[in-house]
Scaffold this motif. Sequence first.
Motif, PDB file in Angstrom:
ATOM      1  N   LEU A 136       2.790   3.210  -6.896  1.00  0.00           N
ATOM      2  CA  LEU A 136       3.236   3.400  -5.515  1.00  0.00           C
ATOM      3  C   LEU A 136       4.132   4.615  -5.387  1.00  0.00           C
ATOM      4  O   LEU A 136       4.020   5.377  -4.428  1.00  0.00           O
ATOM      5  N   LEU A 137       5.019   4.800  -6.344  1.00  0.00           N
ATOM      6  CA  LEU A 137       5.964   5.908  -6.250  1.00  0.00           C
ATOM      7  C   LEU A 137       5.241   7.247  -6.238  1.00  0.00           C
ATOM      8  O   LEU A 137       5.580   8.146  -5.473  1.00  0.00           O
ATOM      9  N   ALA A 138       4.206   7.376  -7.068  1.00  0.00           N
ATOM     10  CA  ALA A 138       3.442   8.619  -7.093  1.00  0.00           C
ATOM     11  C   ALA A 138       2.795   8.869  -5.734  1.00  0.00           C
ATOM     12  O   ALA A 138       2.801   9.989  -5.222  1.00  0.00           O
ATOM     13  N   GLY A 139       2.244   7.807  -5.138  1.00  0.00           N
ATOM     14  CA  GLY A 139       1.616   7.954  -3.827  1.00  0.00           C
ATOM     15  C   GLY A 139       2.623   8.302  -2.744  1.00  0.00           C
ATOM     16  O   GLY A 139       2.345   9.121  -1.862  1.00  0.00           O
ATOM     17  N   VAL A 140       3.800   7.670  -2.814  1.00  0.00           N
ATOM     18  CA  VAL A 140       4.852   7.955  -1.831  1.00  0.00           C
ATOM     19  C   VAL A 140       5.273   9.417  -1.933  1.00  0.00           C
ATOM     20  O   VAL A 140       5.411  10.113  -0.919  1.00  0.00           O
ATOM     21  N   LEU A 141       5.461   9.890  -3.149  1.00  0.00           N
ATOM     22  CA  LEU A 141       5.871  11.282  -3.330  1.00  0.00           C
ATOM     23  C   LEU A 141       4.813  12.240  -2.806  1.00  0.00           C
ATOM     24  O   LEU A 141       5.127  13.265  -2.193  1.00  0.00           O
ATOM     25  N   THR A 190       0.845  -1.186   0.000  1.00  0.00           N
ATOM     26  CA  THR A 190       0.000   0.000   0.000  1.00  0.00           C
ATOM     27  C   THR A 190       0.883   1.240   0.000  1.00  0.00           C
ATOM     28  O   THR A 190       2.080   1.167   0.307  1.00  0.00           O
ATOM     29  N   THR A 191       0.285   2.370  -0.302  1.00  0.00           N
ATOM     30  CA  THR A 191       1.036   3.620  -0.299  1.00  0.00           C
ATOM     31  C   THR A 191       1.601   3.908   1.083  1.00  0.00           C
ATOM     32  O   THR A 191       2.726   4.391   1.225  1.00  0.00           O
ATOM     33  N   SER A 192       0.826   3.608   2.136  1.00  0.00           N
ATOM     34  CA  SER A 192       1.294   3.877   3.495  1.00  0.00           C
ATOM     35  C   SER A 192       2.525   3.041   3.832  1.00  0.00           C
ATOM     36  O   SER A 192       3.484   3.546   4.429  1.00  0.00           O
ATOM     37  N   VAL A 193       2.492   1.756   3.476  1.00  0.00           N
ATOM     38  CA  VAL A 193       3.649   0.894   3.739  1.00  0.00           C
ATOM     39  C   VAL A 193       4.848   1.367   2.921  1.00  0.00           C
ATOM     40  O   VAL A 193       5.971   1.457   3.437  1.00  0.00           O
ATOM     41  N   ALA A 194       4.611   1.700   1.648  1.00  0.00           N
ATOM     42  CA  ALA A 194       5.705   2.172   0.793  1.00  0.00           C
ATOM     43  C   ALA A 194       6.302   3.468   1.341  1.00  0.00           C
ATOM     44  O   ALA A 194       7.520   3.672   1.296  1.00  0.00           O
ATOM     45  N   VAL A 227      -0.989  14.633   0.588  1.00  0.00           N
ATOM     46  CA  VAL A 227      -2.031  13.701   1.006  1.00  0.00           C
ATOM     47  C   VAL A 227      -1.779  13.314   2.451  1.00  0.00           C
ATOM     48  O   VAL A 227      -0.667  12.981   2.824  1.00  0.00           O
ATOM     49  N   ARG A 228      -2.817  13.352   3.232  1.00  0.00           N
ATOM     50  CA  ARG A 228      -2.696  12.971   4.636  1.00  0.00           C
ATOM     51  C   ARG A 228      -3.166  11.542   4.774  1.00  0.00           C
ATOM     52  O   ARG A 228      -4.332  11.240   4.523  1.00  0.00           O
ATOM     53  N   GLY A 229      -2.295  10.625   5.158  1.00  0.00           N
ATOM     54  CA  GLY A 229      -2.643   9.220   5.230  1.00  0.00           C
ATOM     55  C   GLY A 229      -3.511   8.895   6.423  1.00  0.00           C
ATOM     56  O   GLY A 229      -3.554   9.620   7.410  1.00  0.00           O
ATOM     57  N   ILE A 287      -8.060  -1.718   8.861  1.00  0.00           N
ATOM     58  CA  ILE A 287      -7.564  -0.518   8.177  1.00  0.00           C
ATOM     59  C   ILE A 287      -6.130  -0.233   8.605  1.00  0.00           C
ATOM     60  O   ILE A 287      -5.259   0.077   7.779  1.00  0.00           O
ATOM     61  N   ALA A 288      -5.878  -0.346   9.920  1.00  0.00           N
ATOM     62  CA  ALA A 288      -4.541  -0.057  10.442  1.00  0.00           C
ATOM     63  C   ALA A 288      -3.513  -1.002   9.853  1.00  0.00           C
ATOM     64  O   ALA A 288      -2.388  -0.593   9.517  1.00  0.00           O
ATOM     65  N   ARG A 289      -3.856  -2.273   9.723  1.00  0.00           N
ATOM     66  CA  ARG A 289      -2.925  -3.247   9.127  1.00  0.00           C
ATOM     67  C   ARG A 289      -2.704  -2.961   7.649  1.00  0.00           C
ATOM     68  O   ARG A 289      -1.584  -3.033   7.156  1.00  0.00           O
ATOM     69  N   ARG A 290      -3.780  -2.628   6.949  1.00  0.00           N
ATOM     70  CA  ARG A 290      -3.660  -2.314   5.537  1.00  0.00           C
ATOM     71  C   ARG A 290      -2.775  -1.098   5.303  1.00  0.00           C
ATOM     72  O   ARG A 290      -1.996  -1.045   4.364  1.00  0.00           O
ATOM     73  N   GLU A 291      -2.876  -0.128   6.201  1.00  0.00           N
ATOM     74  CA  GLU A 291      -2.125   1.121   6.057  1.00  0.00           C
ATOM     75  C   GLU A 291      -0.722   1.046   6.688  1.00  0.00           C
ATOM     76  O   GLU A 291       0.017   2.018   6.679  1.00  0.00           O
ATOM     77  N   GLY A 292      -0.388  -0.098   7.278  1.00  0.00           N
ATOM     78  CA  GLY A 292       0.933  -0.255   7.859  1.00  0.00           C
ATOM     79  C   GLY A 292       1.093   0.433   9.204  1.00  0.00           C
ATOM     80  O   GLY A 292       2.220   0.667   9.653  1.00  0.00           O
ATOM     81  N   LEU A 293      -0.026   0.725   9.890  1.00  0.00           N
ATOM     82  CA  LEU A 293       0.053   1.393  11.187  1.00  0.00           C
ATOM     83  C   LEU A 293       0.368   0.422  12.309  1.00  0.00           C
ATOM     84  O   LEU A 293       0.897   0.820  13.351  1.00  0.00           O
ATOM     85  N   VAL A 294       0.005  -0.850  12.127  1.00  0.00           N
ATOM     86  CA  VAL A 294       0.318  -1.892  13.115  1.00  0.00           C
ATOM     87  C   VAL A 294       0.774  -3.126  12.360  1.00  0.00           C
ATOM     88  O   VAL A 294       0.525  -3.271  11.167  1.00  0.00           O
ATOM     89  N   ASP A 295       1.438  -4.040  13.071  1.00  0.00           N
ATOM     90  CA  ASP A 295       1.895  -5.299  12.465  1.00  0.00           C
ATOM     91  C   ASP A 295       0.735  -6.287  12.402  1.00  0.00           C
ATOM     92  O   ASP A 295      -0.154  -6.241  13.222  1.00  0.00           O
TER      93      ASP A 295
END
Length: 215
Positions: free
Chosen positions: A135-140, A92-96, A147-149, A207-215
């Motif tokens: 992904l790169l566009a989202g990371v940038l 996901t963009t958040s993990v990237a 963008v606020r994740g 949602i938190a797992r998908r966004e990389g907020l928690v393991d």
Amino acid sequence: MPSTPTTPPSRVVLVEDHDMVAEAIGLALERAEGITVVARARSIAEALAETRLHRPDVVVLDRRLPDGDGIGAIRDLSVTGARVLVLTGEATTSVATRVAEAGGAGLVLKSSRLEELETAVRQVAAGEVAFGPGLLAGVLDRLTGRVRGAGTSLTAREQETLGLLANGASTDEIGARLGVTRNTVRNHVQRILDKLGARSKLEAVAIARREGLVD
């Protein structure tokens, strides 16, 4: 005639705890032109030791390892000069963004074809990034603040509460761990649901797992 100088192969440390996956990736990389696997590790601790020993050009790092989230080890692995390419089951963009913020050079899905991984290793070894166009566009966007994740507005206490929820803790257990009342825990949880746009604790954790907020 003088011989043409050859470019030495890119040296890789592979960090993957599942033997079958590691064997498949290792064989593919060894067969790839210009790449050699110098060591394999099964944990973050082993990865740090092998990286210090072999000084590879690239560390291919599984995100989920027995002793933690690989993203958290990127900075330490990079100290030797190695560039880190993360393997993940969900990109996901958040993990990237977390990978990029930690100093990682790329992110590859485990479901990708082995040829894509080989290409990513070459890109990273050459000093490029390998996140993929989407992904790169989202990371940038995230890194430049456009963008606020999801979850970026969570307070430290709300992040702690979310982590405990993800580990299956009950309201009473969370209260005991944090030293707060049941009502305070409920308030934390409600604010987490509001900020993540979730309708339940389970959805908030998903949602938190998908966004990389928690393991």
